[in-house]
Design an enzyme around this catalytic site. Structure first.
Site, mmCIF file in Angstrom:
data_model
loop_
_atom_site.group_PDB
_atom_site.id
_atom_site.type_symbol
_atom_site.label_atom_id
_atom_site.label_comp_id
_atom_site.label_asym_id
_atom_site.label_seq_id
_atom_site.Cartn_x
_atom_site.Cartn_y
_atom_site.Cartn_z
ATOM 1 N N HIS A 1 -0.429 -22.240 -17.426
ATOM 2 C CA HIS A 1 -0.049 -22.946 -16.210
ATOM 3 C C HIS A 1 -1.072 -24.046 -15.949
ATOM 4 O O HIS A 1 -2.198 -24.008 -16.469
ATOM 5 C CB HIS A 1 0.028 -21.975 -15.028
ATOM 6 C CG HIS A 1 1.247 -21.110 -15.073
ATOM 7 N ND1 HIS A 1 1.274 -19.838 -14.550
ATOM 8 C CD2 HIS A 1 2.487 -21.334 -15.570
ATOM 9 C CE1 HIS A 1 2.483 -19.319 -14.723
ATOM 10 N NE2 HIS A 1 3.229 -20.199 -15.343
ATOM 11 N N LYS B 1 -4.978 -24.609 -17.833
ATOM 12 C CA LYS B 1 -5.010 -25.326 -19.108
ATOM 13 C C LYS B 1 -6.440 -25.523 -19.613
ATOM 14 O O LYS B 1 -6.709 -25.368 -20.801
ATOM 15 C CB LYS B 1 -4.271 -26.647 -18.989
ATOM 16 C CG LYS B 1 -2.762 -26.441 -18.823
ATOM 17 C CD LYS B 1 -2.011 -27.726 -18.904
ATOM 18 C CE LYS B 1 -0.564 -27.579 -18.487
ATOM 19 N NZ LYS B 1 0.174 -26.448 -18.990
ATOM 20 N N THR C 1 3.851 -24.724 -25.477
ATOM 21 C CA THR C 1 4.708 -25.496 -24.589
ATOM 22 C C THR C 1 4.114 -26.901 -24.465
ATOM 23 O O THR C 1 2.946 -27.133 -24.770
ATOM 24 C CB THR C 1 4.838 -24.811 -23.216
ATOM 25 O OG1 THR C 1 3.541 -24.503 -22.712
ATOM 26 C CG2 THR C 1 5.675 -23.550 -23.304
ATOM 27 N N GLY C 2 4.927 -27.828 -23.994
ATOM 28 C CA GLY C 2 4.629 -29.255 -24.007
ATOM 29 C C GLY C 2 3.230 -29.706 -23.652
ATOM 30 O O GLY C 2 2.468 -30.158 -24.510
ATOM 31 N N THR C 3 2.867 -29.605 -22.390
ATOM 32 C CA THR C 3 1.577 -30.126 -21.944
ATOM 33 C C THR C 3 0.422 -29.312 -22.494
ATOM 34 O O THR C 3 -0.602 -29.875 -22.894
ATOM 35 C CB THR C 3 1.517 -30.157 -20.401
ATOM 36 O OG1 THR C 3 2.692 -30.789 -19.908
ATOM 37 C CG2 THR C 3 0.313 -30.930 -19.922
ATOM 38 N N THR C 4 0.583 -28.002 -22.552
ATOM 39 C CA THR C 4 -0.470 -27.164 -23.132
ATOM 40 C C THR C 4 -0.691 -27.571 -24.586
ATOM 41 O O THR C 4 -1.835 -27.700 -25.036
ATOM 42 C CB THR C 4 -0.105 -25.672 -23.040
ATOM 43 O OG1 THR C 4 0.117 -25.327 -21.673
ATOM 44 C CG2 THR C 4 -1.205 -24.799 -23.616
ATOM 45 N N SER D 1 8.156 -28.301 -22.155
ATOM 46 C CA SER D 1 7.267 -27.719 -21.152
ATOM 47 C C SER D 1 7.966 -26.504 -20.540
ATOM 48 O O SER D 1 9.188 -26.371 -20.636
ATOM 49 C CB SER D 1 6.914 -28.747 -20.071
ATOM 50 O OG SER D 1 8.047 -29.029 -19.283
ATOM 51 N N GLY D 2 7.184 -25.637 -19.911
ATOM 52 C CA GLY D 2 7.731 -24.405 -19.337
ATOM 53 C C GLY D 2 8.916 -24.627 -18.408
ATOM 54 O O GLY D 2 9.985 -24.038 -18.603
ATOM 55 N N ASP E 1 9.269 -21.987 -22.151
ATOM 56 C CA ASP E 1 9.021 -20.541 -22.165
ATOM 57 C C ASP E 1 10.197 -19.817 -22.816
ATOM 58 O O ASP E 1 10.022 -18.874 -23.595
ATOM 59 C CB ASP E 1 8.811 -19.997 -20.748
ATOM 60 C CG ASP E 1 7.610 -20.618 -20.041
ATOM 61 O OD1 ASP E 1 6.695 -21.111 -20.732
ATOM 62 O OD2 ASP E 1 7.597 -20.612 -18.801
ATOM 63 N N ASP F 1 -1.322 -18.587 -13.782
ATOM 64 C CA ASP F 1 -1.979 -18.815 -12.495
ATOM 65 C C ASP F 1 -1.241 -17.970 -11.455
ATOM 66 O O ASP F 1 -0.152 -18.335 -11.026
ATOM 67 C CB ASP F 1 -1.924 -20.288 -12.128
ATOM 68 C CG ASP F 1 -2.685 -20.594 -10.852
ATOM 69 O OD1 ASP F 1 -3.091 -19.641 -10.145
ATOM 70 O OD2 ASP F 1 -2.877 -21.786 -10.552
ATOM 71 N N HIS G 1 9.968 -21.919 -12.585
ATOM 72 C CA HIS G 1 10.556 -21.238 -13.739
ATOM 73 C C HIS G 1 10.036 -19.798 -13.842
ATOM 74 O O HIS G 1 9.959 -19.246 -14.940
ATOM 75 C CB HIS G 1 10.250 -22.026 -15.014
ATOM 76 C CG HIS G 1 8.785 -22.184 -15.295
ATOM 77 N ND1 HIS G 1 7.950 -22.910 -14.486
ATOM 78 C CD2 HIS G 1 8.019 -21.697 -16.286
ATOM 79 C CE1 HIS G 1 6.724 -22.857 -14.975
ATOM 80 N NE2 HIS G 1 6.736 -22.118 -16.068
ATOM 81 N N ASP H 1 11.748 -17.369 -16.122
ATOM 82 C CA ASP H 1 11.464 -17.518 -17.551
ATOM 83 C C ASP H 1 10.137 -16.863 -17.910
ATOM 84 O O ASP H 1 10.006 -16.249 -18.975
ATOM 85 C CB ASP H 1 11.424 -18.994 -17.949
ATOM 86 C CG ASP H 1 12.769 -19.681 -17.835
ATOM 87 O OD1 ASP H 1 13.799 -18.972 -17.846
ATOM 88 O OD2 ASP H 1 12.800 -20.917 -17.727
ATOM 89 N N ARG I 1 8.499 -9.731 -20.347
ATOM 90 C CA ARG I 1 9.311 -8.538 -20.613
ATOM 91 C C ARG I 1 9.637 -8.428 -22.097
ATOM 92 O O ARG I 1 9.535 -7.356 -22.703
ATOM 93 C CB ARG I 1 10.609 -8.580 -19.790
ATOM 94 C CG ARG I 1 11.468 -7.327 -19.929
ATOM 95 C CD ARG I 1 12.762 -7.425 -19.124
ATOM 96 N NE ARG I 1 13.725 -8.320 -19.743
ATOM 97 C CZ ARG I 1 14.501 -7.990 -20.789
ATOM 98 N NH1 ARG I 1 14.404 -6.798 -21.342
ATOM 99 N NH2 ARG I 1 15.353 -8.852 -21.285
#
Length: 110
Positions: free
Chosen positions: A8, A12, A36-39, A55-56, A61, A81, A88, A91, A97
């Site tokens: 999150h 990051k 994911t995108g930004t990470t 991105s999430g 996700d 976080d 989301h 997700d 899970r």
């Protein structure tokens, strides 16, 4: 070994620090990173090769969860976080899970 990396926004920097502290491991030829995108962009800027999905909030996700169900993810590093709600969240919960359903190791903090 395929490792999914997600963080999150407020986590990051922690994720990049975590990866850099273990750079020898993450640079191994048998370790593949999916983020994911930004990470993923942050991890790339740190000098590592990474496969980036959306991105999430845009479905990243869920993309990682789909790969996990297909047996294409061996571990998930998802620095969450807990002090903020996320659009989301369903997700996020689904991915967590599915890690439990499929016995895929999941770390949610440093």
């Amino acid at each position: 070994m395929k490792i999914a990396i997600i963080a999150h926004d407020n986590k990051k920097a922690d994720m990049v620090a975590f990866v850099l502290k273990r750079l020898d491991f993450f640079q191994r030829k048998d370790v593949e990173l999916i983020a994911t995108g930004t990470t993923g962009a942050h991890i790339e800027h740190a000098g590592l090769k990474v496969i980036r999905v959306f991105s999430g909030p845009q479905g990243g996700d869920a993309q990682i969860a789909a790969r996990l169900v297909e047996g294409n993810i061996d571990a998930v590093l998802f620095f969450i976080d807990p002090l903020f709600s996320h659009p989301h969240e369903v997700d996020v919960q689904m991915l967590m899970r599915l890690c439990n359903v499929h016995d895929v190791p999941l770390a949610t903090n440093y």
